[in-house]
Design an enzyme around this catalytic site. Structure first.
Site, PDB file in Angstrom:
ATOM      1  N   ASP A 194      -9.954  -7.487  25.982  1.00  0.00           N
ATOM      2  CA  ASP A 194      -8.876  -7.710  26.950  1.00  0.00           C
ATOM      3  C   ASP A 194      -8.290  -9.101  26.751  1.00  0.00           C
ATOM      4  OD1 ASP A 194      -9.581  -5.356  28.175  1.00  0.00           O
ATOM      5  OD2 ASP A 194     -10.800  -6.335  29.707  1.00  0.00           O
TER       6      ASP A 194
HETATM    7  N1  URA Z   1     -15.183  -4.598  28.492  1.00  0.00           N
HETATM    8  C1  URA Z   1     -14.171  -5.128  29.200  1.00  0.00           C
HETATM    9  O1  URA Z   1     -14.059  -4.890  30.389  1.00  0.00           O
HETATM   10  N2  URA Z   1     -13.298  -5.925  28.568  1.00  0.00           N
HETATM   11  C2  URA Z   1     -13.372  -6.227  27.259  1.00  0.00           C
HETATM   12  O2  URA Z   1     -12.546  -6.974  26.744  1.00  0.00           O
HETATM   13  C3  URA Z   1     -14.437  -5.677  26.537  1.00  0.00           C
HETATM   14  C4  URA Z   1     -15.326  -4.859  27.178  1.00  0.00           C
END
Ligand code: URA
Length: 235
Positions: A102
């Site tokens: 993310d």
């Molecule tokens: N889980 C999440 O919530 N975000 C990420 O970036 C990776 C795994």
């Protein structure tokens, strides 16, 4: 060679995404649109273009690990015009990330121009472990960790179980290690939302046998032979 294999080996995208790019009519072979799957091309003779840009097989393969900082998108062109991980990498080759983090997550991301390798590492069949360090405000309780381990229910759907352990509680911050095999969208964040906890910092520290180690934020380096071999051996 199959057209989708040629495109993914050239670093355009994963094999599956290349199928979609072909179906969308964005690919030409010697000037003619090819919008069906299963077409073979001659990689030495044919001229392949995606949206008018000629695509060539890489002259050499590149495999790198990057410590993505918070505030970078894992995409080549961010529709909101935000910074992307490609702003951090100085490489002539067209690289793509194996999986994503993310925008607000930091930590380990693997990038390559080797489509076969990327497909292999990302394939759900092999379900490589991904390890995260989650920092939340307050003191997390053992009962909350137990719920996370079992698999919390989000919108009626049970999230896959996870290996969860407490790393530390200091200065009113709890640090938790979470190891998952699947890579559902925002999986770790949704797990913590489900127990009513806001994540202050989410960091990926390991993919399979490859560790983030001491790599500084925003820096990257080539995977070592040992790291590469171990990833491939895990298959
Ligand atoms: N889980 C999440 O919530 N975000 C990420 O970036 C990776 C795994």
């Amino acid at each position: 060679m199959r057209l989708n294999k040629f495109l993914s080996n050239s670093g355009v995208a994963s094999r599956r995404k290349c199928d979609q790019i072909i179906l969308d009519g964005k690919v030409t072979v010697n000037g003619k649109v090819v919008n069906e799957l299963g077409v073979n091309i001659n990689e030495k003779r044919d001229k392949i273009e995606v949206e008018g840009k000629e695509i060539k097989l890489p002259s050499s393969f590149v495999y790198i690990k990057l410590n993505k900082p918070k505030g970078y998108a894992c995409t080549a062109h961010d529709e909101k015009g935000r910074k992307t991980i490609y702003d951090l990498i100085d490489c002539e080759e067209r690289l793509f990330s194996i999986g994503r983090l993310d925008y607000d997550t930091e930590g380990l991301i693997l990038l390559t121009n080797d489509g076969d390798f990327a497909n292999m590492v990302a394939h759900p069949k092999y379900a490589l472990e991904k390890e995260y360090q989650v920092t939340i405000e307050g003191e997390i309780k053992e009962s909350e960790l137990a719920v996370l381990r079992k698999g919390v229910v989000v919108n009626g759907e049970r999230m896959p179980s996870a290996k969860v352990s407490l790393l530390s509680i200091e200065n009113n911050l709890s640090k938790v290690s979470v190891i998952i095999n699947e890579g559902q969208n925002r999986q770790v964040r949704r797990m913590f939302e489900a127990i009513g906890r806001d994540i202050k910092l989410l960091k990926r520290v390991r993919i399979g046998t490859v560790k983030l180690g001491g790599l500084m934020r925003g820096k990257y380096k080539d995977l070592t032979e040992d790291e590469l071999n171990a990833l491939v051996r895990n298959k």
